[in-house]
Write a protein that holds these residues in place. Structure first.
Motif, PDB file in Angstrom:
ATOM      1  N   VAL A  23       1.197  -1.150   0.201  1.00  0.00           N
ATOM      2  CA  VAL A  23      -0.095  -0.169   0.130  1.00  0.00           C
ATOM      3  C   VAL A  23       0.458   1.189   0.068  1.00  0.00           C
ATOM      4  O   VAL A  23       0.177   2.252  -0.291  1.00  0.00           O
ATOM      5  CB  VAL A  23      -1.425  -0.142   1.162  1.00  0.00           C
ATOM      6  N   ALA A  24       2.046   0.752  -0.195  1.00  0.00           N
ATOM      7  CA  ALA A  24       2.853   2.155  -0.387  1.00  0.00           C
ATOM      8  C   ALA A  24       2.416   3.860  -1.166  1.00  0.00           C
ATOM      9  O   ALA A  24       2.590   2.235  -2.796  1.00  0.00           O
ATOM     10  CB  ALA A  24       4.281   2.273  -0.126  1.00  0.00           C
ATOM     11  N   SER A  25       2.441   4.121  -0.971  1.00  0.00           N
ATOM     12  CA  SER A  25       1.786   5.565  -2.253  1.00  0.00           C
ATOM     13  C   SER A  25       3.241   4.909  -3.249  1.00  0.00           C
ATOM     14  O   SER A  25       2.344   5.235  -4.188  1.00  0.00           O
ATOM     15  CB  SER A  25       1.700   6.534  -1.331  1.00  0.00           C
ATOM     16  N   THR A  26       4.393   5.310  -3.717  1.00  0.00           N
ATOM     17  CA  THR A  26       5.181   5.239  -4.710  1.00  0.00           C
ATOM     18  C   THR A  26       4.412   3.686  -4.813  1.00  0.00           C
ATOM     19  O   THR A  26       4.266   3.647  -6.054  1.00  0.00           O
ATOM     20  CB  THR A  26       6.559   5.263  -3.918  1.00  0.00           C
ATOM     21  N   GLY A  27       4.659   3.234  -4.253  1.00  0.00           N
ATOM     22  CA  GLY A  27       3.929   1.526  -4.884  1.00  0.00           C
ATOM     23  C   GLY A  27       2.069   1.536  -6.026  1.00  0.00           C
ATOM     24  O   GLY A  27       2.672   0.917  -7.213  1.00  0.00           O
ATOM     25  N   GLN A  28       1.486   2.444  -5.200  1.00  0.00           N
ATOM     26  CA  GLN A  28       0.057   2.926  -6.413  1.00  0.00           C
ATOM     27  C   GLN A  28       0.330   3.646  -6.965  1.00  0.00           C
ATOM     28  O   GLN A  28       0.111   3.580  -8.196  1.00  0.00           O
ATOM     29  CB  GLN A  28      -0.615   3.137  -4.852  1.00  0.00           C
ATOM     30  N   ILE A  29       1.863   4.150  -7.163  1.00  0.00           N
ATOM     31  CA  ILE A  29       1.326   5.100  -8.097  1.00  0.00           C
ATOM     32  C   ILE A  29       2.387   4.733  -9.492  1.00  0.00           C
ATOM     33  O   ILE A  29       1.910   4.656 -10.444  1.00  0.00           O
ATOM     34  CB  ILE A  29       2.957   7.047  -8.202  1.00  0.00           C
ATOM     35  N   ASN A 209       2.605  14.233  -9.958  1.00  0.00           N
ATOM     36  CA  ASN A 209       1.962  12.890  -9.361  1.00  0.00           C
ATOM     37  C   ASN A 209       0.337  13.249  -9.660  1.00  0.00           C
ATOM     38  O   ASN A 209      -0.092  14.133  -9.692  1.00  0.00           O
ATOM     39  CB  ASN A 209       2.314  12.394  -8.142  1.00  0.00           C
ATOM     40  N   TRP A 210      -0.208  12.147  -9.119  1.00  0.00           N
ATOM     41  CA  TRP A 210      -1.511  12.100  -9.467  1.00  0.00           C
ATOM     42  C   TRP A 210      -2.607  11.163  -8.748  1.00  0.00           C
ATOM     43  O   TRP A 210      -1.939  10.395  -7.920  1.00  0.00           O
ATOM     44  CB  TRP A 210      -1.932  11.429 -11.014  1.00  0.00           C
ATOM     45  N   ILE A 211      -3.238  11.245  -9.332  1.00  0.00           N
ATOM     46  CA  ILE A 211      -5.132  10.308  -8.196  1.00  0.00           C
ATOM     47  C   ILE A 211      -5.707   9.620  -9.423  1.00  0.00           C
ATOM     48  O   ILE A 211      -5.872  10.619 -10.200  1.00  0.00           O
ATOM     49  CB  ILE A 211      -5.107  10.406  -7.072  1.00  0.00           C
ATOM     50  N   ASP A 212      -6.472   8.254  -9.840  1.00  0.00           N
ATOM     51  CA  ASP A 212      -7.452   7.985 -10.457  1.00  0.00           C
ATOM     52  C   ASP A 212      -8.985   8.107  -9.915  1.00  0.00           C
ATOM     53  O   ASP A 212      -9.115   8.482  -9.221  1.00  0.00           O
ATOM     54  CB  ASP A 212      -7.555   6.575 -10.563  1.00  0.00           C
ATOM     55  N   GLU A 213      -8.812   9.250 -11.114  1.00  0.00           N
ATOM     56  CA  GLU A 213      -9.685  10.350 -10.266  1.00  0.00           C
ATOM     57  C   GLU A 213     -11.367   9.578 -10.602  1.00  0.00           C
ATOM     58  O   GLU A 213     -12.851   9.894 -10.154  1.00  0.00           O
ATOM     59  CB  GLU A 213     -10.156  11.085 -11.010  1.00  0.00           C
ATOM     60  N   LYS A 214     -11.681   8.163 -11.643  1.00  0.00           N
ATOM     61  CA  LYS A 214     -12.424   6.706 -11.525  1.00  0.00           C
ATOM     62  C   LYS A 214     -12.445   6.369 -10.675  1.00  0.00           C
ATOM     63  O   LYS A 214     -13.959   5.704  -9.526  1.00  0.00           O
ATOM     64  CB  LYS A 214     -11.912   6.855 -12.990  1.00  0.00           C
ATOM     65  N   GLU A 215     -11.395   6.227  -8.999  1.00  0.00           N
ATOM     66  CA  GLU A 215     -11.511   5.626  -8.466  1.00  0.00           C
ATOM     67  C   GLU A 215     -11.966   6.449  -7.387  1.00  0.00           C
ATOM     68  O   GLU A 215     -12.436   5.520  -6.267  1.00  0.00           O
ATOM     69  CB  GLU A 215      -9.868   4.817  -7.455  1.00  0.00           C
ATOM     70  N   ILE A 216     -11.406   7.505  -7.074  1.00  0.00           N
ATOM     71  CA  ILE A 216     -11.557   8.109  -6.032  1.00  0.00           C
ATOM     72  C   ILE A 216     -12.540   9.148  -5.888  1.00  0.00           C
ATOM     73  O   ILE A 216     -12.204  10.038  -6.869  1.00  0.00           O
ATOM     74  CB  ILE A 216     -10.746   8.335  -4.681  1.00  0.00           C
ATOM     75  N   LYS A 303      -7.117  -0.340  -0.520  1.00  0.00           N
ATOM     76  CA  LYS A 303      -7.889   1.011  -1.310  1.00  0.00           C
ATOM     77  C   LYS A 303      -8.525   0.501  -1.692  1.00  0.00           C
ATOM     78  O   LYS A 303      -9.437   1.966  -2.204  1.00  0.00           O
ATOM     79  CB  LYS A 303      -6.208   0.630  -2.590  1.00  0.00           C
ATOM     80  N   SER A 304      -9.350   0.065  -1.651  1.00  0.00           N
ATOM     81  CA  SER A 304     -10.863  -0.672  -1.952  1.00  0.00           C
ATOM     82  C   SER A 304     -11.483   0.526  -1.379  1.00  0.00           C
ATOM     83  O   SER A 304     -12.743   0.819  -2.084  1.00  0.00           O
ATOM     84  CB  SER A 304     -11.443  -1.617  -2.238  1.00  0.00           C
ATOM     85  N   ASP A 305     -11.796   1.041  -0.291  1.00  0.00           N
ATOM     86  CA  ASP A 305     -12.088   1.072   0.738  1.00  0.00           C
ATOM     87  C   ASP A 305     -12.210   2.405   0.950  1.00  0.00           C
ATOM     88  O   ASP A 305     -12.528   3.648   1.891  1.00  0.00           O
ATOM     89  CB  ASP A 305     -12.061   0.327   2.157  1.00  0.00           C
ATOM     90  N   LEU A 306     -10.568   3.300   0.791  1.00  0.00           N
ATOM     91  CA  LEU A 306      -9.752   4.821   0.510  1.00  0.00           C
ATOM     92  C   LEU A 306     -11.703   6.017  -0.252  1.00  0.00           C
ATOM     93  O   LEU A 306     -11.527   6.417   0.750  1.00  0.00           O
ATOM     94  CB  LEU A 306      -8.893   4.884  -0.218  1.00  0.00           C
TER      95      LEU A 306
END
Length: 422
Positions: A23-29, A209-216, A303-306
């Motif tokens: 779940v490390a943020s760099t791992g997700q990116i 950096n970014w986030i997947d706006e379709k997930e959150i 991550k699915s519950d974030l």
């Protein structure tokens, strides 16, 4: 005339340290980056076996290397010893096992056109990229998520001048060896230039950096899973000021608790801390010693519950310790903006996260260590808790993110920058 289908993809080796399911943020990116670029590159990841918490599952204790394929991405995982986040020696052993294992794994991946590494683990991540460049005769892209030793110095993790000087020498070497350096903040461009005063600055660019706006994304307050989360942790009926992320050294959280204590009598307000990290235990002890009934500690969320936990907060902290400006960018900023929540930013002037918050007007900001200022911001936020201005701030953050800080926007930039490195 039939257009030729692209079959001869260039080969890209990524040294990731952590990769999903960690779940490390760099791992997700890096997962989103790799999966977003597989149409363009044939990608191999070199990382540790899942072990971000310090524990290693039994199925990963039998061999030195494990080859897998995850969503079209080839993955070589390296067995590392278990560690405790509060024990420096065990952490060093764990990191060195990855470093040495990754050097060996380099010979298991065949020909490569590009090598990409991030600045994790500190210093060693950059040196791995140089090793890969040399061994594979490939173009090297060095992605600096955090500058070290600058980060180490900022939080006083080490004061050994000889060690810090060696760290700086090695990381500058990695920067010079790179065909392209990619940093994640405008302030970090200035830090890179500052390292090479009077000398040739390495070829570089800046990509957020970014986030997947379709997930959150924003959910209504009465969404059943948001309500369930609040009920599970005793947050219902409260105004929730939330911190979600690593409870580590780089955020001055211990001093933040002193400020939060001033609001201990507000039964209508709760301060929720979600996550794990090196100082979590100290924060819990402070809460218990000072009887802070309105402070809650909640475990890491899958991550699915974030999406549900982020939406449960009414306002979110985005904080950094003093001295982190130009050194790193708190990735939690993107998740908060994606969820459409207003921000309390404790960030230095000119830092990337603060620049975004100020430009977008999606929260309130003040300087690190300005504890009076932080108290005033909390007071102001609580006064506005039922005001539409607060929700409008969150909406502005979401709107900006969807336009400029999405996964697709940043991954496209990375694809272009890596492809143009050689």
């Amino acid at each position: 005339m039939v257009e030729k289908v692209k079959t001869d993809k260039k080969k890209l080796l990524i040294y990731a340290h952590y990769y999903i399911p960690d779940v490390a943020s760099t791992g997700q990116i890096l997962r989103e980056l790799a999966e977003g670029m597989i149409h363009e590159f044939d990608i191999t990841i070199v990382c540790v076996v899942p072990s971000y918490t310090g524990k290693v599952a039994d199925e990963y204790k039998k061999k030195m290397f494990y080859k897998e394929e995850v969503n079209g991405v080839k993955v070589i995982r390296i067995r590392v010893p278990e560690f405790s986040k509060s024990n420096k020696i065990s952490r060093i052993k764990n990191i060195l096992a990855y470093f040495i294992g990754a050097m060996i794994a380099t010979f298991k991946v065949g020909k490569m056109d590009y090598v990409y590494s991030i600045s994790q683990p500190p210093i060693l991540g950059g040196l791995l990229g140089v090793w890969g460049k040399w061994m594979k005769r490939a173009k090297y892209i060095y992605n600096i998520q955090d500058f070290n030793p600058e980060q180490t110095m900022a939080v006083g993790y080490s004061k050994n001048k000889l060690v810090l000087k060696a760290m700086m020498m090695f990381d500058k070497f990695s920067c010079r060896q790179a065909d392209k350096v990619i940093v994640v903040g405008r302030d970090m461009v200035e830090t890179l230039k500052g390292r090479f005063k009077g000398r040739k600055v390495p070829n570089h660019t800046f990509i957020n950096n970014w986030i997947d706006e379709k997930e959150i994304y924003p959910l209504p307050a009465d969404h059943e899973k948001v309500v369930a989360f609040k009920e599970k942790y005793g947050l219902q009926g409260k105004f929730i000021i939330m911190y979600s992320g690593n409870l580590g050294l780089y955020y001055d959280l211990e001093n933040l608790m002193n400020v939060i204590e001033k609001f201990k009598d507000r039964e209508d307000v709760v301060f929720a801390f979600i996550g794990e990290g090196t100082i979590r235990e100290k924060l819990v002890q402070y809460k218990e010693k000072h009887n802070l009934q309105n402070v809650k500690f909640i475990p890491y969320q899958d991550k699915s519950d974030l999406i549900y936990s982020l939406n449960a907060g009414d306002v979110h902290w985005v904080v950094n310790a003093k001295g982190i400006q130009g050194v790193s960018v708190p990735s939690k900023l993107y998740g908060v903006m994606a969820a459409g929540k207003p921000i309390i930013g404790v960030l230095e002037e000119g830092s990337e996260a603060r620049l975004i918050i100020e430009e977008v007007t999606c929260g309130y900001v003040t300087e690190p260590q300005n504890y009076k200022g932080i108290e005033e911001v909390i007071t102001q936020i609580i006064k506005l808790k039922d005001d539409s201005n607060l929700s409008e701030m969150g909406e502005q953050g979401r709107g900006y993110l969807v336009k400029y800080l999405t996964k697709d926007v940043s991954v496209k930039k990375y694809t272009q920058e890596i492809g143009s490195s050689g």
